[in-house]
Each structure stands twice: as C-alpha cells, then as structure tokens.
Design a protein around this motif. Structure first.
Motif, short mmCIF file in Angstrom:
data_model
loop_
_atom_site.label_atom_id
_atom_site.label_comp_id
_atom_site.label_asym_id
_atom_site.label_seq_id
_atom_site.Cartn_x
_atom_site.Cartn_y
_atom_site.Cartn_z
N ARG A 256 -40.29 -8.93 32.67
CA ARG A 256 -39.61 -9.05 30.57
C ARG A 256 -40.89 -9.13 29.52
O ARG A 256 -41.65 -9.88 30.36
N ASP A 273 -36.65 -1.42 29.65
CA ASP A 273 -35.88 -2.44 29.71
C ASP A 273 -34.89 -2.67 28.57
O ASP A 273 -35.26 -2.08 27.82
N GLN A 275 -33.06 -5.17 27.15
CA GLN A 275 -33.08 -6.74 26.61
C GLN A 275 -32.97 -6.36 25.44
O GLN A 275 -34.06 -6.26 24.83
N GLY A 297 -32.74 -12.52 26.62
CA GLY A 297 -34.03 -11.88 26.16
C GLY A 297 -34.05 -12.47 24.15
O GLY A 297 -34.88 -12.83 23.37
#
Length: 495
Positions: A256, A273, A275, A297
């Motif tokens: 992340r 990803d 997020q 996020g």
C-alpha cells in the motif's frame, strides 16, 4: 463507485477486539492472494491457494479463549528501558514449518542474536514497536499493562502472510517468488501489533468503515514504527506499507502507498492496487469484510496530508492526535469515517487550541479526501472528542447503573447452565462501563443477525436488558474476544 454505507456509532469503548466477528488479521489482503491463485506460475498459484485456504480456516475456526502469558516487566536498564523505566518482554518461537503455535522457543528477552535472520528480525521489530508506543505515547506495551510480545516465525510451508491472532504475531516465510519473508518489513510488524492496541482501546469492529479505520490505524502506526526507527520526519518518509515484502520481480513498490493510494503496484500476477484516494471512489463491496483493506486508503491519505502539513516527526504531530482519539472515551467500535474525522479535529483542538495550524491541518486533510465538507465544522469535544448521537435505530443512550441485565450461558458438551441477574451498578467500574457501551449500541444485534451457521456443543449466551430492549442469543464462536471475556468475567463475579 460511491457508497452510502455508514457504520452506526456505538459499542464497547474499552477492550473490544478489533475484529468484530473475526479475530484473524492478515497483512496481505485476500484479494491479492485470490489474484495470485489464478497465476500462470504453478508455484505462485499453489502457495497462494494454500495460504487463502488456511486464512479462511483460521477465520472460520471455532473461538476458544486464548491464554496469554503473565506479563513480566524488565528491570530498569535490562533492555530498551522506556518512559516508565520498564522494557519489552519479547519471546520468539519457531514453528519449524508447521502450523502449530507458538512452537519452540528460540529467543527470549535479553538473549543475544541467533543464526536465524527471521528470529532476529522479529525480535528487533517487536522492540521497535514497543519503543514507539512507550516513548511517544507513554503506553506500556499493547494493552498498556506490560503485555508480553510474542511471535512465531517459519509458520507453515511458504506461507504467504503474517497475522495477529489476538495474542501473538505469526510470520510466514513467503513463496520466494512474490513475497519475501514477512519478518523483513518492520512496518508490517508494527501494523499487526497495532491491531492489538486497537483491541485494547477503541475496539474498532472489523467490518465496513470501522474495519477500514481499523486497518488504517494499523497502517498509520506501522509506518510510524518504521519512521521512528529510521529517524525520518514526515517529509522524509516514503509512506509505503510492506515495501520490503515484495520480491524484485514484482512490478510495484509495496502493498500500500499511504500518500498515493491506488498506485502501490500494477503487476500481471498481483493485479492493480484497488485502493481509492477519496470518498468519490469509495468501494462498496461485500468482499474483504466490506472492503476493509481497500477503503482504508482514504483515511490513510488523510493522515499523510495532516502529518505533512503539521510537519516534523509524524509520531509527535498527527500521530499523537490519532492516538488521543484511539485511546479516548469518545470513540466507539462502530465509528465511521466522518465520526473519526470529527474526533481527530476535536483532539487537535484540545491539544493545540481551536483554530490552531495543527487543527486546521487535520480538518483540511479530511476535507481533501472528501470525508468532511469544506466550511462545515464537525462537533468539538474534549480529549479525543465526543461522538455524535446515533441515528434512530442505531443505538440509543447508555443504560443507567440501575438497569437490570440477565446474562445466561447454556450448552457446551456437558450442557451446563450458568446465569447471573444483576444491576450494572453491582459490577466493577470498568465492566459496568463496558456493559453500558455494549447495551447502548446495536453490536450484539448485528452479531446475532450475521450468524448463519451453528456449532455443535458450542456455548450460547443470552442477554436481556428491559431498559434498552435488548434480547439476543449469541453463539460463542461468533463473539469477539473482548465481548466473550466481558461475559465470562461477569459470570465469574457471581461465583
């Protein structure tokens, strides 16, 4: 896609486990393992499937009370002396490729390094985590009472994860193709242990927005462990979570990216990803406990924006504000993003003054990610803030000390029955407060409603409180550990 989901405020404010319906927190989200399970590389796919299967078994396992070792405070000067003249109590175990925990003890507090790098990394990572909580926030270990820090390394064969099980850390060795050994990343160690702090403070339920906050809080304090260990300011930090976990073959920087959610990796095996960076892109999903690893996020980015605007060391600036909220009386386990944002704004005002640059930095951060609306001021409050009143049907006021409660436990292999009728005022101050928070919230009703399967010979608890209208029946395997402990303490006090 934008979601209208919000979590109802309310639940046990102290000692409620972070998981809500489960107690198994993993650093690698299930959606990453699911992507790897379809990989064209047989070894990667096999280990991902095995890890997924094992994680699901752990989440679905019948809950039994976990016996934790009695804390031992290290004498002053023995090792890593902290703010209160005590040190951590670390013990590292080796599972030796099995899935049995804790395993064989291989290093204890004060012992020298071994020839096993994973053992030494786990030991040092536990120490760095303890140091952050002790020196930055005057907190004596995860529970504030000197809780021993336990870890098991070499768990399973090429296990692609690490997790906090409610009493200890567990580290896999990774498959060596996508993931390196999970002790390699100190922020991952800090992340998982922060779940333990959340268990003993806010108890954020592991579902929906409260679950995403739970994950975000762990990311926040995980990277703060790393930043403090490296002596990095907010401006110098990379704000990456799990950067050391990824093999060089992976097209990505980390699991992340807190500063830029959605950009951590773009790999044909891991996927992209997912997020979101703001509420306009909030993901409404039933997967991953309502997207706890995905939507985290949004609060992650808010923290980075606040930390960088305040400047200096993030653990001293924004981190202190977040900790005040996490450990304060205002937060409740069903806390949603907007409530949490309001609490942090209030906490910044309490620490630095209303209208201070620090408070404006926190408010602006939440406005930039779309959680708060510019020009609309959240309610102010004292230390940690005060959560707004719950909406109708989402939990009412706390019951009085005279409220009568019936707690009954039935079932089990022997068919035993235990019960206690009591006024809340008869209980210890701590337990009375926990019962008041619990009965004022919809938590028990939600757990009862979410229970789909029965467990033979499991204990069943019934809770009745006429003052609040609570009348629920709950199976022990579905209870968060803190609620289970509260029930058992309450029954034991009548023995």
């Amino acid at each position: 896609m934008t979601s209208t989901h919000t979590s109802a405020a309310g639940s046990i404010a102290q000692d409620l486990i972070a998981q809500g319906l489960v107690s198994h927190c993993t650093i690698v989200p299930p959606y990453i393992l699911e992507a790897l399970a379809t990989s064209g590389e047989p070894r990667v796919a096999r280990h991902a499937r095995e890890s997924l299967r094992h994680d699901e078994q752990l989440r679905a396992a019948r809950r039994t009370p976990t016996a934790r070792p009695t804390g031992r405070r290290a004498p002053r000067g023995e090792d890593a002396a902290g703010a209160h003249g005590t040190g951590p109590h670390r013990t590292i175990f080796d599972a030796k490729g099995t899935q049995d925990t804790p395993g064989t003890q291989v290093r204890a507090e004060g012992g020298g390094p071994t020839g096993d790098v994973a053992v030494n990394e786990a030991y040092d990572g536990l120490g760095a985590t303890w140091d952050l909580w002790s020196t930055a926030y005057s907190r004596d270990s995860l529970d504030g009472k000197g809780m021993p820090l336990l870890a098991t390394v070499h768990y399973g064969r090429n296990y692609d994860n690490a997790f906090w099980d409610g009493s200890q850390m567990v580290f896999g060795d990774g498959d060596g193709v996508i993931f390196e050994r999970f002790t390699k990343s100190v922020d991952v160690i800090g992340h998982e242990l922060a779940h333990g702090v959340t268990e003993h403070t806010a108890g954020l339920l592991y579902q929906g927005q409260s679950g995403a906050l739970n994950e975000s809080v762990s990311d926040v304090f995980g990277v703060l462990v790393k930043q403090k260990a490296l002596g990095q300011s907010a401006a110098e930090a990379d704000w990456l979570v799990g950067a050391d976990l990824l093999n060089a073959s992976v097209k990505g920087r980390a699991l992340r990216d807190m500063r830029n959610p959605g950009t951590a990796y773009d790999d044909p095996r891991l996927g992209t990803d997912p997020q979101p960076a703001d509420m306009d892109h909030y993901v409404d999903t039933k997967d991953d406990n309502g997207g706890v690893h995905i939507n985290s996020g949004i609060p992650n980015r808010a923290f980075v924006l606040a930390a960088e605007a305040i400047g200096g060391n993030a653990w001293e600036g924004a981190g202190a504000v977040w900790y005040a909220v996490l450990s304060g009386d205002g937060i409740r386990a069903d806390c949603d993003f907007a409530t949490f944002a309001g609490l942090t704004v209030a906490a910044a005002g309490s620490a630095h003054g209303d209208g201070s640059p620090q408070q404006e930095a926190v408010r602006s951060a939440w406005e930039q990610v779309g959680v708060l609306t510019a020009g609309v001021r959240p309610p102010s409050g004292g230390s940690g803030g005060t959560a707004p009143s719950p909406a109708p049907g989402q939990g009412g006021g706390a019951p009085s000390a005279d409220a009568q409660v019936l707690l009954r436990r039935t079932g089990g292999f022997a068919g035993q029955v235990r019960e206690r009728r009591m006024a809340l005022g008869e209980l210890s101050e701590r337990d009375a407060k926990d019962w008041q928070h619990l009965l004022a919230a919809p938590t028990l009703e939600r757990i009862a409603a979410s229970t789909e399967r029965t467990h033979p010979d499991a204990f069943v608890y019934s809770v009745v409180c006429d003052e609040t209208g609570c009348d629920v029946t709950l199976q022990e395997p579905h209870l968060p550990e803190a609620i289970h402990s509260l029930f058992e303490r309450t029954l034991a006090q009548d023995d």
